[in-house]
Design a protein around this motif. Structure first.
Motif, mmCIF file in Angstrom:
data_model
loop_
_atom_site.group_PDB
_atom_site.id
_atom_site.type_symbol
_atom_site.label_atom_id
_atom_site.label_comp_id
_atom_site.label_asym_id
_atom_site.label_seq_id
_atom_site.Cartn_x
_atom_site.Cartn_y
_atom_site.Cartn_z
ATOM 1 N N SER A 1 0.818 -1.222 0.000
ATOM 2 C CA SER A 1 0.000 0.000 0.000
ATOM 3 C C SER A 1 0.849 1.269 0.000
ATOM 4 C CB SER A 1 -0.954 -0.005 1.203
ATOM 5 O OG SER A 1 -0.224 0.014 2.409
ATOM 6 N N SER A 2 2.144 1.135 0.266
ATOM 7 C CA SER A 2 3.048 2.289 0.273
ATOM 8 C C SER A 2 3.750 2.500 -1.062
ATOM 9 C CB SER A 2 4.122 2.105 1.350
ATOM 10 O OG SER A 2 3.547 2.003 2.615
ATOM 11 N N HIS A 3 3.633 1.548 -1.971
ATOM 12 C CA HIS A 3 4.332 1.645 -3.250
ATOM 13 C C HIS A 3 3.833 2.827 -4.070
ATOM 14 C CE1 HIS A 3 5.478 -2.925 -3.293
ATOM 15 N NE2 HIS A 3 6.002 -2.267 -2.271
ATOM 16 N N GLY A 4 4.750 3.441 -4.805
ATOM 17 C CA GLY A 4 4.396 4.504 -5.736
ATOM 18 C C GLY A 4 4.139 5.861 -5.118
ATOM 19 N N LYS A 5 4.510 6.046 -3.864
ATOM 20 C CA LYS A 5 4.243 7.316 -3.181
ATOM 21 C C LYS A 5 5.511 8.107 -2.860
ATOM 22 C CE LYS A 5 -0.026 5.525 -1.341
ATOM 23 N NZ LYS A 5 -0.789 5.099 -0.182
ATOM 24 N N GLY A 6 6.660 7.599 -3.297
ATOM 25 C CA GLY A 6 7.921 8.298 -3.047
ATOM 26 C C GLY A 6 8.528 8.040 -1.684
ATOM 27 N N TYR A 7 7.920 7.166 -0.890
ATOM 28 C CA TYR A 7 8.444 6.891 0.444
ATOM 29 C C TYR A 7 9.831 6.262 0.401
ATOM 30 C CZ TYR A 7 3.665 7.588 2.261
ATOM 31 O OH TYR A 7 2.441 8.087 2.600
ATOM 32 N N ALA A 8 10.048 5.339 -0.526
ATOM 33 C CA ALA A 8 11.345 4.662 -0.587
ATOM 34 C C ALA A 8 12.459 5.665 -0.871
ATOM 35 C CB ALA A 8 11.326 3.552 -1.633
ATOM 36 N N THR A 9 12.275 6.503 -1.864
ATOM 37 C CA THR A 9 13.310 7.499 -2.185
ATOM 38 C C THR A 9 13.554 8.420 -0.997
ATOM 39 O OG1 THR A 9 12.734 7.409 -4.527
ATOM 40 C CG2 THR A 9 13.962 9.353 -3.772
ATOM 41 N N GLU A 10 12.501 8.863 -0.352
ATOM 42 C CA GLU A 10 12.620 9.762 0.803
ATOM 43 C C GLU A 10 13.368 9.088 1.955
ATOM 44 O OE1 GLU A 10 9.485 12.256 3.616
ATOM 45 O OE2 GLU A 10 8.880 11.685 1.586
ATOM 46 N N ALA A 11 13.012 7.848 2.246
ATOM 47 C CA ALA A 11 13.636 7.129 3.363
ATOM 48 C C ALA A 11 15.091 6.751 3.049
ATOM 49 C CB ALA A 11 12.828 5.881 3.706
ATOM 50 N N VAL A 12 15.348 6.267 1.840
ATOM 51 C CA VAL A 12 16.716 5.876 1.476
ATOM 52 C C VAL A 12 17.621 7.103 1.449
ATOM 53 C CG1 VAL A 12 18.173 4.831 -0.306
ATOM 54 C CG2 VAL A 12 15.978 3.796 0.265
ATOM 55 N N THR A 13 17.119 8.235 0.991
ATOM 56 C CA THR A 13 17.900 9.478 1.016
ATOM 57 C C THR A 13 18.291 9.835 2.440
ATOM 58 O OG1 THR A 13 16.864 10.297 -1.008
ATOM 59 C CG2 THR A 13 17.844 11.947 0.466
ATOM 60 N N ALA A 14 17.353 9.737 3.367
ATOM 61 C CA ALA A 14 17.646 10.035 4.778
ATOM 62 C C ALA A 14 18.667 9.059 5.337
ATOM 63 C CB ALA A 14 16.356 9.990 5.599
ATOM 64 N N MET A 15 18.496 7.783 5.035
ATOM 65 C CA MET A 15 19.414 6.752 5.522
ATOM 66 C C MET A 15 20.824 6.997 4.992
ATOM 67 S SD MET A 15 20.922 3.648 4.226
ATOM 68 C CE MET A 15 19.824 3.111 2.955
ATOM 69 N N LEU A 16 20.956 7.316 3.714
ATOM 70 C CA LEU A 16 22.283 7.536 3.128
ATOM 71 C C LEU A 16 22.914 8.825 3.633
ATOM 72 C CD1 LEU A 16 21.658 6.289 -0.504
ATOM 73 C CD2 LEU A 16 23.057 5.182 1.271
#
Length: 190
Positions: free
Chosen positions: A110-125
């Motif tokens: 349900s979280s796919h396609g909302k930009g969450y992954a890019t936002e979270a991975v950017t913070a992690m990196l």
């Protein structure tokens, strides 16, 4: 509810990245049992036992290596969206990942396609660039996983090499550590 003091809390505009807690187990197990989530990871939904071991591995990474995985939750309602992090799984891969922590991410369908992954991975990196000394991080992605490849490219992964993990052709990517403009502090917006 035990909070792991070794895991820094990271915040973005929409997300909170925090250490996994025991009460995350149900959400974690549900996510990893979803065929949509695992389609390009293993292709096989995880059992509860496998998800439990995964949750304990996350804590072990922080304890022994000083980096690991975060649970990703929505700032608006604290709902569990997925997880991101860096790991050293000692995978038997060709080429080798030795000396290059492996970035990974998985999110609920349900979280796919909302930009969450890019936002979270950017913070992690951003955190990793400021806190761990490895010159490179790596990620391995199923070549058919267009969504994860898109995230990887957005956050700076390149140097694509086709390799193998187990019996599967896998795309290996690397990202050079970025020198932070200023030291990242826990709780800073990303």
């Amino acid at each position: 509810m035990f909070e792991n003091p070794l895991v820094p809390v990271l915040e973005t505009d929409r997300l909170i990245l925090r250490g996994h807690r025991l009460d995350d187990f149900r959400d974690c197990a549900t996510m990893w049992a979803d065929p949509v989530v695992v389609a390009h990871i293993s292709g096989v939904p995880s059992t509860e036992e496998q998800s439990w071991s995964r949750l304990l591995r996350y804590a072990g990474h922080w304890h022994h290596l000083g980096f690991g995985y975060w649970a990703v939750t929505a700032k608006s309602d604290a709902s569990y969206l997925g997880e991101v992090g860096l790991a050293d799984y000692h995978r038997d891969t060709q080429p080798s990942l030795k000396g290059k922590p492996e970035a990974g991410w998985a999110f609920t369908a349900s979280s796919h396609g909302k930009g969450y992954a890019t936002e979270a991975v950017t913070a992690m990196l951003r955190w990793a660039d400021a806190h761990i000394e490895f010159p490179l991080t790596s990620t391995i992605i199923d070549p058919a996983n267009a969504a994860s490849l898109n995230v990887a490219r957005k956050v700076g992964y390149s140097n694509d090499v086709m390799g193998r993990y187990g019996d599967h052709e896998t795309l290996f990517l690397e990202r050079a550590r970025q020198q932070p403009v200023e030291r990242f502090r826990e709780g800073d917006p990303v």
